[in-house]
Design a protein around this motif. Structure first.
Motif, short mmCIF file in Angstrom:
data_model
loop_
_atom_site.label_atom_id
_atom_site.label_comp_id
_atom_site.label_asym_id
_atom_site.label_seq_id
_atom_site.Cartn_x
_atom_site.Cartn_y
_atom_site.Cartn_z
N ILE A 64 0.86 -1.18 0.00
CA ILE A 64 0.00 0.00 0.00
C ILE A 64 0.89 1.23 0.00
N ILE A 83 -1.15 -1.17 -4.21
CA ILE A 83 -2.42 -0.51 -3.92
C ILE A 83 -2.10 0.97 -3.74
N PHE A 87 -3.70 -1.43 -8.31
CA PHE A 87 -5.06 -1.18 -7.86
C PHE A 87 -5.09 0.22 -7.24
N ILE A 103 -10.03 -2.90 -0.02
CA ILE A 103 -8.94 -3.87 -0.16
C ILE A 103 -9.47 -5.29 -0.01
#
Length: 252
Positions: A6, A30, A54, A73
């Motif tokens: 992330i 992410i 993503f 998520i």
């Protein structure tokens, strides 16, 4: 082994470099940011390797932002193992009409730079217990030392006091979380960078070079490596560490 990482502040200078490099290395990314347009533009920077990218469009300063991130998520069926706290908002560094730092900007800078990273780390640890293992907080030389007045023509305007105070608190948060989350096998480190080329003129670069042992600012190519190292399994014994990437700035 592929990691799932992330990155907050994914559309900023550091963020774009990190997104691109982690994807090139085969990791799942992410990317979190406030601008849907800028998040979609990330795909043009990744050599078409965005099948592992993503994006989550969310303002971290909004109520319920972290819960929303976790829900999205999980909906994507992803299990992140690493978090890079990199979110910034340059508006919070602006001075008011009296050429002073307002309480509002000071508090917002601290919230985005310290409180939200804390909340994110705790939420990820709880939500992905056993899988979530690494945190890297993006720090600065000004978390360790105060600005050198010789570098700036207008210190207050060019180096806002709330920035350094926030980065200093982020360094201590790194140490606190490293202790408190060791029982969960979560490592927490901080990558503290010196000045990076790209946003300053030649005169500023010359002043910076004269004040730094390495005689230069950092290049953008020097951003990814230290962060990649800190979340690597090869540095599994490193936690609570403030890694200075500054060309020696803080040793003078």
């Amino acid at each position: 082994m592929s990691r799932t990482i992330i990155i907050t502040g994914a559309t900023g200078k550091f963020g774009k470099i990190l997104v691109r490099n982690f994807l090139i290395h085969g990791d799942v990314v992410i990317a979190i940011g406030r601008s849907n347009k800028k998040l979609n533009e990330l795909k043009t920077l990744t050599n078409k390797k965005y099948n592992k990218l993503f994006v989550i469009n969310v303002d971290l300063m909004k109520e319920g932002a972290i819960s929303r991130i976790i829900k999205l998520i999980k909906k994507l069926n992803l299990k992140p193992d690493s978090l890079i706290n990199n979110a910034r908002n340059l508006d919070y560094l602006q001075l008011d009409q009296k050429n002073k730092t307002s309480s509002k900007n000071f508090l917002n800078e601290f919230k985005l730079g310290v409180v939200i990273p804390y909340q994110l780390v705790m939420a990820m640890t709880k939500s992905f217990l056993g899988k979530f293992k690494n945190v890297v907080n993006i720090g600065s030389i000004y978390g360790t030392v105060a600005p050198n007045k010789k570098l700036y023509k207008n210190l207050d305007a060019e180096s806002s006091i709330q920035y350094g105070v926030t980065k200093s608190a982020l360094e201590h948060l790194t140490k606190e979380l490293a202790v408190r989350l060791a029982k969960n096998s979560v490592r927490v480190n901080c990558a503290a960078f010196g000045g990076v080329e790209g946003r300053v003129n030649k005169t500023f670069k010359k002043r910076y070079a004269d004040l730094c042992p390495s005689g230069r600012m950092l290049s953008e190519d020097e951003i990814f490596g230290p962060i990649d190292m800190l979340i690597s399994e090869k540095t599994s014994g490193v936690t609570g560490h403030i890694l200075m990437i500054d060309g020696g700035w803080t040793i003078w």
